[in-house]
Motif scaffolding. Structure first.
Motif, PDB file in Angstrom:
ATOM      1  N   VAL A  14      38.520  36.552  41.538  1.00 46.90           N
ATOM      2  CA  VAL A  14      37.951  36.013  40.431  1.00 46.90           C
ATOM      3  C   VAL A  14      36.806  37.437  40.036  1.00 46.90           C
ATOM      4  CG1 VAL A  14      36.075  34.391  39.166  1.00 46.90           C
ATOM      5  CG2 VAL A  14      38.077  33.721  40.886  1.00 46.90           C
ATOM      6  N   VAL A  15      36.626  37.897  38.720  1.00 49.46           N
ATOM      7  CA  VAL A  15      35.858  38.824  38.769  1.00 49.46           C
ATOM      8  C   VAL A  15      35.227  38.375  37.338  1.00 49.46           C
ATOM      9  CG1 VAL A  15      35.482  41.211  37.643  1.00 49.46           C
ATOM     10  CG2 VAL A  15      37.518  40.592  39.368  1.00 49.46           C
ATOM     11  N   ILE A  75      39.932  46.144  38.894  1.00 47.71           N
ATOM     12  CA  ILE A  75      41.143  46.950  39.154  1.00 47.71           C
ATOM     13  C   ILE A  75      41.286  46.424  40.873  1.00 47.71           C
ATOM     14  CG2 ILE A  75      42.162  49.081  39.607  1.00 47.71           C
ATOM     15  CD1 ILE A  75      41.405  48.430  36.746  1.00 47.71           C
ATOM     16  N   GLU A  76      40.235  46.665  41.512  1.00 46.87           N
ATOM     17  CA  GLU A  76      40.545  46.325  43.036  1.00 46.87           C
ATOM     18  C   GLU A  76      40.918  44.900  43.060  1.00 46.87           C
ATOM     19  OE1 GLU A  76      36.503  47.054  44.414  1.00 46.87           O
ATOM     20  OE2 GLU A  76      37.018  49.382  44.507  1.00 46.87           O
ATOM     21  N   ALA A  77      40.738  44.058  42.476  1.00 47.91           N
ATOM     22  CA  ALA A  77      41.007  42.772  42.658  1.00 47.91           C
ATOM     23  C   ALA A  77      42.529  42.629  42.460  1.00 47.91           C
ATOM     24  CB  ALA A  77      40.266  41.649  41.806  1.00 47.91           C
ATOM     25  N   TYR A  78      43.051  43.384  41.404  1.00 42.91           N
ATOM     26  CA  TYR A  78      44.246  43.102  41.046  1.00 42.91           C
ATOM     27  C   TYR A  78      45.312  43.775  42.219  1.00 42.91           C
ATOM     28  CZ  TYR A  78      48.536  44.754  38.910  1.00 42.91           C
ATOM     29  OH  TYR A  78      50.046  44.840  38.493  1.00 42.91           O
ATOM     30  N   ASP A 114      47.531  38.422  44.216  1.00 41.00           N
ATOM     31  CA  ASP A 114      48.555  38.247  43.063  1.00 41.00           C
ATOM     32  C   ASP A 114      48.095  37.444  41.774  1.00 41.00           C
ATOM     33  OD1 ASP A 114      50.352  39.498  44.921  1.00 41.00           O
ATOM     34  OD2 ASP A 114      50.789  37.529  46.020  1.00 41.00           O
ATOM     35  N   MET A 115      46.961  37.033  41.932  1.00 39.98           N
ATOM     36  CA  MET A 115      46.541  36.193  40.681  1.00 39.98           C
ATOM     37  C   MET A 115      45.084  36.617  40.533  1.00 39.98           C
ATOM     38  SD  MET A 115      46.561  32.262  39.849  1.00 39.98           S
ATOM     39  CE  MET A 115      48.403  32.109  39.923  1.00 39.98           C
ATOM     40  N   VAL A 116      44.688  36.979  39.293  1.00 42.20           N
ATOM     41  CA  VAL A 116      43.251  37.553  39.200  1.00 42.20           C
ATOM     42  C   VAL A 116      42.719  36.572  37.643  1.00 42.20           C
ATOM     43  CG1 VAL A 116      41.714  39.453  38.592  1.00 42.20           C
ATOM     44  CG2 VAL A 116      43.645  39.681  40.260  1.00 42.20           C
ATOM     45  N   PHE A 117      41.421  36.317  38.036  1.00 40.43           N
ATOM     46  CA  PHE A 117      40.957  35.681  36.759  1.00 40.43           C
ATOM     47  C   PHE A 117      39.860  36.738  36.321  1.00 40.43           C
ATOM     48  CE2 PHE A 117      42.538  31.921  38.748  1.00 40.43           C
ATOM     49  CZ  PHE A 117      42.857  30.814  37.401  1.00 40.43           C
ATOM     50  N   PRO A 121      38.555  52.628  34.654  1.00 37.66           N
ATOM     51  CA  PRO A 121      37.524  51.745  34.507  1.00 37.66           C
ATOM     52  C   PRO A 121      36.323  52.438  34.156  1.00 37.66           C
ATOM     53  CG  PRO A 121      38.079  51.926  36.844  1.00 37.66           C
ATOM     54  CD  PRO A 121      39.258  52.683  35.885  1.00 37.66           C
ATOM     55  N   ARG A 122      35.227  51.928  33.351  1.00 34.82           N
ATOM     56  CA  ARG A 122      34.093  52.577  32.920  1.00 34.82           C
ATOM     57  C   ARG A 122      32.774  51.863  33.099  1.00 34.82           C
ATOM     58  NH1 ARG A 122      35.208  53.473  26.728  1.00 34.82           N
ATOM     59  NH2 ARG A 122      33.212  54.333  26.797  1.00 34.82           N
ATOM     60  N   SER A 123      32.957  50.829  34.091  1.00 29.59           N
ATOM     61  CA  SER A 123      31.770  50.228  34.560  1.00 29.59           C
ATOM     62  C   SER A 123      32.135  49.716  36.212  1.00 29.59           C
ATOM     63  CB  SER A 123      31.433  48.933  33.819  1.00 29.59           C
ATOM     64  OG  SER A 123      32.193  48.061  33.844  1.00 29.59           O
ATOM     65  N   GLU A 124      31.014  49.224  37.142  1.00 24.93           N
ATOM     66  CA  GLU A 124      31.244  48.656  38.204  1.00 24.93           C
ATOM     67  C   GLU A 124      32.058  47.540  38.142  1.00 24.93           C
ATOM     68  OE1 GLU A 124      28.533  46.810  41.989  1.00 24.93           O
ATOM     69  OE2 GLU A 124      27.752  47.898  40.199  1.00 24.93           O
ATOM     70  N   ASN A 125      32.089  46.511  37.285  1.00 28.14           N
ATOM     71  CA  ASN A 125      32.879  45.127  37.180  1.00 28.14           C
ATOM     72  C   ASN A 125      34.247  45.448  36.858  1.00 28.14           C
ATOM     73  OD1 ASN A 125      30.882  43.478  38.305  1.00 28.14           O
ATOM     74  ND2 ASN A 125      30.080  43.204  36.330  1.00 28.14           N
ATOM     75  N   GLN A 126      34.217  46.628  35.830  1.00 27.24           N
ATOM     76  CA  GLN A 126      35.689  46.759  35.626  1.00 27.24           C
ATOM     77  C   GLN A 126      36.555  47.487  36.810  1.00 27.24           C
ATOM     78  OE1 GLN A 126      35.933  49.492  32.070  1.00 27.24           O
ATOM     79  NE2 GLN A 126      35.084  47.809  30.594  1.00 27.24           N
TER      80      GLN A 126
END
Length: 321
Positions: free
Chosen positions: A284-285, A114-117, A121-124, A105-110
């Motif tokens: 959700v990210v 990764i953390e949401a994944y 079990d499901m990530v948007f 990851p190259r940014s805070e939201n990226q």
């Protein structure tokens, strides 16, 4: 004389053997009491039993090194044979590209993606072009395959422009659909050596298919990615989300500014985000311009279009009043 066969599983033997079999020749020099013959992904060894056991151990460590880093150097081989501590994957690195470049990851939201994944079990993952949604999602899927936490990767996209036009395109169904799936192929080719990728696709370890081909399936033991989800209809995304089976993770990516559906058709992604808001196990990210990792002009283009859209909506609202 004892003879053993070693099978190089899960890696590209070309990387292992080196250009012009340079790595293989080095291994032969380091183990002079052995006769070593390699063909495809099988190494045949004969000779001294003690040195054979040491060679087997070194080969396994080299195989794991190639699996982790997509590369192997003469220095790596020497370190492994001499028993030096295995090279660690730096914190934050998901996988390595075929050129040995770390993908992370190259940014805070990226990083949030990764953390949401990891925790759902499901990530948007929703955001504009160039924010790394698809690329990072595929990197996570490749990592799961390498670590054997998933048995297969399933990638899908809606072929929105297809419809009636699909019948007029030349070739069979695969040749007609492939252009819509090319971005997925591009990302995979950057992370898995071409020969190995072809083998995985032939064995259906990696499957790439248009969304329509998902109907009726139950997707288990897999990482499943739906790309360009903003172009799904409510019925399509509902069908896709309910394909989820045991030990499966789903990542759904989309860009709300690039909806190609007819104006009368509601985006399934917008509806799904509204309906599933707050459901446990779903992350959700939202990514934005700060997460764009393409050419700097992409950020300027996205900003310019956003300003235009705001101005257009304001003028439209003013004219109605």
């Amino acid at each position: 004389m004892i003879e053993k066969h070693i099978v190089l599983e899960d890696i590209d033997s070309v990387i292992f053997y080196g250009v012009g079999n340079a790595h293989l020749q080095m291994m032969k020099a380091l183990y002079p009491k052995l006769r070593i013959v390699a063909r495809d992904n099988v190494i045949r060894i004969m000779g001294d039993e003690e040195q054979m056991a040491a060679f087997e151990e070194s080969v396994e460590k080299m195989r794991l090194h190639v699996l982790r880093f997509n590369s192997l150097s003469e220095e790596d081989i020497l370190d492994i044979v001499k028993g030096k501590r295995a090279k660690e994957v730096p914190e934050g690195v998901i996988v390595y590209s075929t050129s040995g470049r770390p993908i992370k990851p190259r940014s805070e939201n990226q990083l949030k993606l990764i953390e949401a994944y990891e925790h759902n079990d499901m990530v948007f993952a929703v955001g504009p072009a160039g924010t790394g949604k698809t690329y990072l999602s595929i990197a996570l899927a490749v990592k799961a395959l390498k670590e054997k936490t998933a048995k297969k990767i399933i990638l899908s996209r809606p072929a929105v422009e297809a419809g009636e036009k699909l019948g007029f395109l030349p070739g069979d169904m695969k040749e007609k659909i492939d252009p819509y799936l090319q971005p997925l192929y591009d990302a995979l080719e950057d992370m898995i050596p071409q020969v190995k990728l072809q083998d995985m696709m032939e064995k259906h370890v990696i499957q790439i298919a248009p969304l329509a081909f998902m109907r009726g399936r139950t997707l288990s033991d897999a990482v499943v990615i739906l790309d360009e989800a903003q172009n799904t209809t409510p019925a399509q995304i509902r069908m896709f989300l309910t394909r989820m089976g045991w030990n499966t993770k789903m990542i759904i990516t989309g860009d709300m500014t690039q909806i190609d559906l007819p104006h009368t058709q509601k985006s399934g992604l917008i509806e799904a985000l509204h309906i599933l808001n707050g459901v446990e196990g779903i992350g959700v990210v939202n990514l934005n311009q700060k997460d764009i990792v393409r050419h700097k002009l992409v950020t300027r283009i996205v900003n310019a279009y956003e300003e235009y859209d705001k101005e257009y909506k304001n003028n439209e609202s003013f004219n109605k009043n």
